[in-house]
Design a protein around this motif. Structure first.
Motif, PDB file in Angstrom:
ATOM      1  N   LYS A 131       0.827  -1.209   0.000  1.00 34.83           N
ATOM      2  CA  LYS A 131       0.000   0.000   0.000  1.00 34.83           C
ATOM      3  C   LYS A 131       0.859   1.256   0.000  1.00 34.83           C
ATOM      4  O   LYS A 131       1.985   1.263   0.499  1.00 34.83           O
ATOM      5  N   LYS A 132       0.274   2.306  -0.575  1.00 42.13           N
ATOM      6  CA  LYS A 132       0.874   3.629  -0.487  1.00 42.13           C
ATOM      7  C   LYS A 132      -0.262   4.628  -0.373  1.00 42.13           C
ATOM      8  O   LYS A 132      -1.185   4.607  -1.186  1.00 42.13           O
ATOM      9  N   PRO A 133      -0.255   5.469   0.631  1.00 41.79           N
ATOM     10  CA  PRO A 133      -1.386   6.372   0.885  1.00 41.79           C
ATOM     11  C   PRO A 133      -1.658   7.351  -0.262  1.00 41.79           C
ATOM     12  O   PRO A 133      -2.814   7.668  -0.535  1.00 41.79           O
ATOM     13  N   SER A 134      -0.593   7.827  -0.918  1.00 44.09           N
ATOM     14  CA  SER A 134      -0.767   8.820  -1.972  1.00 44.09           C
ATOM     15  C   SER A 134       0.192   8.501  -3.112  1.00 44.09           C
ATOM     16  O   SER A 134       1.399   8.719  -2.985  1.00 44.09           O
ATOM     17  N   ALA A 135      -0.328   7.969  -4.200  1.00 43.95           N
ATOM     18  CA  ALA A 135       0.521   7.506  -5.297  1.00 43.95           C
ATOM     19  C   ALA A 135       1.097   8.667  -6.112  1.00 43.95           C
ATOM     20  O   ALA A 135       0.467   9.725  -6.254  1.00 43.95           O
ATOM     21  N   LEU A 136       2.286   8.424  -6.649  1.00 45.57           N
ATOM     22  CA  LEU A 136       2.956   9.376  -7.532  1.00 45.57           C
ATOM     23  C   LEU A 136       3.062   8.783  -8.934  1.00 45.57           C
ATOM     24  O   LEU A 136       3.111   7.558  -9.079  1.00 45.57           O
TER      25      LEU A 136
END
Lengths: 115, 115
Positions: free
Chosen positions: A77-82
């Motif tokens: 998981k990653k809270p805010s993708a780039l």
């Protein structure tokens, strides 16, 4: 025998939204679980691993993964993708109960983050 | 940051020719792995070395593939004769030891195309 399944071939998300890449595993003993990322024409880069202890593992580039023994899962998981997170992601497992030290990989999930 | 080195990065050859790939692991890493990654799939282990000794070569097609790590440091993987089906990415990885908790660190890979 140990094995890993990545049920989604592709994941598409908008930049800034949460990103989840799914992984389930099968082992006879306790699992050692790993996540790697691969950019085009490059080798695999290590992100994080679960050995024992806290079920939430934090890794490189803001990624984390949650070990769930009852569901035999280890989702990344990653809270805010780039946009720069767009790549191919591999989950891998080793079986503590195995006599060899082979790392078994899933087929990979392609992540595309759109601007 | 120390990295696994591989050369060449790309290799084009004709079938029935011989090819060789070289790998230099991270300094101090006793364990070295060669993987083959077919497009769209996860890496599969070909051979694993502990120092100069082969630990696992059960998936190595020994009629045409050979691997050596004579001084326990760098390693060479050879294919003779190459076949069309050998076209793939060949990845080298290293770890401090064979321990199941150990993280494997990968090189950039050699992409082989057999014509």
């Amino acid at each position: 025998a140990q094995s890993v399944a990545q049920p989604e071939d592709q994941v598409n998300v908008a930049e800034g939204n949460p990103l989840t890449v799914k992984c389930t595993y099968s082992v006879s003993g306790n699992p050692y679980l790993f996540w790697y990322v691969q950019y085009p024409n490059r080798g695999l880069q290590f992100l994080l691993k679960y050995i024992t202890g806290d079920n939430l593992v934090k890794g490189s580039y803001g990624f984390e993964a949650e070990f769930n023994k009852s569901q035999t899962s280890f989702h990344l998981k990653k809270p805010s993708a780039l946009v720069s997170d767009s790549a191919l992601y591999f989950c891998a497992v080793r079986d503590e109960g195995s006599n060899d030290y082979k790392l078994s990989f899933g087929a990979g999930t392609t992540v595309t983050v759109r601007a | 940051e120390a990295e696994v080195a591989q050369s060449p990065r790309y290799k084009i050859t004709e079938k029935s020719q011989a090819v060789a790939f070289w790998c230099d692991p991270i300094s101090g890493h006793a364990t070295l792995y060669w993987y083959r990654q077919i497009l769209g799939q996860g890496p599969e282990l070909l051979v694993q070395f502990q120092d100069e000794s082969v630990v696992d070569d059960s998936q190595l097609p020994k009629d045409r593939f050979s691997a050596e790590r004579l001084k326990g440091v760098d390693s060479t993987l050879k294919i003779q004769p190459a076949e069309l089906g050998d076209s793939a990415m060949y990845l080298c990885a290293s770890s401090l030891s064979t321990g199941q908790q150990e993280t494997q660190y990968f090189g950039p890979g050699t992409r082989l195309l057999v014509l």
